[in-house]
Design a protein around this motif. Structure first.
Motif, PDB file in Angstrom:
ATOM      1  N   ILE A 158       0.723  -1.567  -0.456  1.00 36.17           N
ATOM      2  CA  ILE A 158       0.199   0.372  -0.187  1.00 36.17           C
ATOM      3  C   ILE A 158       0.627   1.112   0.371  1.00 36.17           C
ATOM      4  O   ILE A 158       2.301   1.344   0.581  1.00 36.17           O
ATOM      5  N   HIS A 162      -0.891   6.588   1.389  1.00 35.65           N
ATOM      6  CA  HIS A 162      -2.286   5.759   1.611  1.00 35.65           C
ATOM      7  C   HIS A 162      -2.643   5.540   2.628  1.00 35.65           C
ATOM      8  O   HIS A 162      -3.385   5.804   3.363  1.00 35.65           O
ATOM      9  N   TYR A 268      -7.381   1.646  -1.115  1.00 35.43           N
ATOM     10  CA  TYR A 268      -7.210   0.543  -2.184  1.00 35.43           C
ATOM     11  C   TYR A 268      -7.692   0.267  -3.342  1.00 35.43           C
ATOM     12  O   TYR A 268      -6.525   0.002  -3.451  1.00 35.43           O
ATOM     13  N   GLY A 274      -3.020  -1.570  -3.655  1.00 30.84           N
ATOM     14  CA  GLY A 274      -4.096  -1.326  -3.012  1.00 30.84           C
ATOM     15  C   GLY A 274      -4.994  -3.024  -3.573  1.00 30.84           C
ATOM     16  O   GLY A 274      -6.528  -3.606  -2.629  1.00 30.84           O
TER      17      GLY A 274
END
Length: 472
Positions: A158, A162, A268, A274
């Motif tokens: 990820i 984020h 995601y 994601g």
């Protein structure tokens, strides 16, 4: 200047660098198709890295609005590289494509590639960019940006940005904000790029839909925050108007009852890593359902309706005539089935629609004269039912309080002529009110009572006391 192969390659590289989402389709499509053709001719050859990164560099154009044939040929070529190179063992401890996964913000893989001029030159022994494992990794990343969920083998990494943003937003949605909730929601609303990829567009909608409850709850005291969220959703509607879906509503994704979990899904959706994680969660259904434009448009419309209503309720004067078409028939009569269904659903799941509807019913009750006593009684009963059974936002409860207070025309417990003939203690309001208002359309429920029993001042005073206690 001598027209050598190296010079031609350099000119081609420079041309690729000018291809973007704003490029002319006729010119850009030719460059994409030429690059894809060269790559497809030998997807594991000595020059495969150059043609692969050429498509990576032009992915900003391909992710926006390319010609169909250019999009098809590019995706086909990238998938061919993945098949041809796979994930071979090598001596490199890591590869640039994994660092890219952690550094993306909005799928912008086209900004993450190497310097193509040096890549076209003589290879060095430790050149991780040319490594087949890295080239295949970038092919997979780019294919996923262009057509999310069509390729496997991407690590579930990820992006750091984020993870940070999601932590801040989740603190707000769990009602324990780290900082200023208004600033956080405005930031989320403004996060859509000018030319979003499919995944970023879907993630933006899902995230704002997950955030709407907090913005509309009365906790936000600055109008501009709701303005920002409304503008952030209005910006996506033109981008969702060009496709229809063959799926039924039941085949669309089910949102979680936890807004922070939905916000996580929204984030995601915005990166290859994601999406790889989402794929592992949704093994029982195609994850690409999250990209469906019909589904996303419904989410955006629902959130916009709630946010606009909240903005008008908290910071302006609400024009309830906007709800007349939803809750009345063309002849002006109440659409009692729609109203009672809305309140019945809200007993089990807090509903913005119910808050809108009870406010509308209260205002219509106040405006309805004695010339239509049955409608007036049913509207009052709807307000009493909702006030006692549904968790209402403070501003909604405050607005309907005067209606409830006005019903207490006799002391609670005063004797009346009905004796034990009042409605049941815990009535099925939906069935009873449907039949009370439209007996020709709805069957009589068990223990049916007439309008005189439902309208008994003693009975109504009791309901009003319970409703006021619930609001308190």
């Amino acid at each position: 200047m001598i027209d050598t192969p190296a010079a031609r390659t350099q000119r081609l590289i420079e041309t690729w660098g000018h291809v973007s989402a704003a490029s002319d389709r006729a010119e850009a499509d030719l460059l994409v198709q030429d690059c894809a053709r060269r790559l497809l001719a030998d997807p594991s050859g000595e020059q495969a890295h150059l043609w692969t990164f050429g498509l990576v560099r032009m992915a900003g154009y391909l992710a926006w609005q390319p010609g169909q044939e250019a999009a098809r040929s590019a995706l086909t070529a990238l998938l061919a590289v993945d098949r041809a190179l796979g994930d071979p063992p090598c001596a490199h401890p890591s590869h640039p494509y994994k660092d890219t996964l952690k550094g993306l913000v909005a799928d912008e893989v086209w900004l993450a590639g190497p310097d193509l001029t040096s890549l076209a030159g003589q290879a060095s022994e430790d050149d991780a960019w040319r490594c087949p494992a890295n080239v295949a990794g970038f092919a997979r990343l780019t294919a996923d940006v262009l057509a999310p969920f069509t390729v496997s083998g991407i690590p579930g990494l990820i992006p750091d940005a984020h993870t940070s943003s999601l932590g801040s937003l989740s603190s707000v949605l769990n009602d324990h904000p780290y900082g200023d909730p208004g600033e956080e929601l405005s930031f989320q609303a403004g996060a859509l790029p000018r030319h979003p990829t499919k995944g970023v567009l879907a993630g933006h909608v899902v995230t704002l839909h997950a955030s709407q409850w907090y913005a509309a709850s009365g906790r936000i005291t600055e109008r501009h925050v709701l303005d920002d969220m409304i503008a952030g959703l209005e910006a996506v509607l033109p981008l969702l108007a060009d496709a229809s879906c063959a799926r039924t509503t039941a085949e669309h994704p089910d949102l979680s009852g936890d807004p922070s979990a939905n916000a996580m899904t929204g984030y995601y959706l915005r990166s290859p890593g994601g999406r790889a994680e989402l794929r592992s969660w949704h093994t029982d259904a195609p994850p690409e359902r999250w990209l469906c434009h019909d589904f996303l448009r419904d989410l955006a419309d629902e959130a916009l309706s709630n946010l606009r209503y909240a903005r008008d309720s908290l910071f302006g004067t609400r024009d309830d005539h906007l709800l007349d078409d939803e809750y009345t028939h063309p002849d002006g009569r109440l659409d009692i089935g729609t109203l009672t269904h809305c309140f019945d659903e809200a007993e089990y799941d807090k509903s913005w629609q119910a808050e809108n509807a009870v406010r509308w019913a209260a205002r219509r009750y106040t405006a309805t004269g004695d010339g239509n006593p049955r409608e007036r009684l049913v509207l009052l009963l709807l307000v009493l039912w909702c006030a006692e059974a549904v968790e209402l936002a403070p501003d909604v409860g405050e607005e309907i309080r005067d209606v409830l207070v006005g019903v207490r025309t006799v002391p609670f417990g005063t004797a009346c002529a009905h004796g034990d003939a009042h409605p049941p203690e815990y009535p099925d309001f939906q069935a009873h009110l449907n039949h009370l208002y439209a007996p020709g359309e709805f069957d009589a429920p068990a223990d049916v009572r007439g309008a005189d029993a439902w309208g008994c001042p003693r009975y109504l005073a009791g309901l009003a006391e319970e409703a006021l206690a619930a609001l308190a």
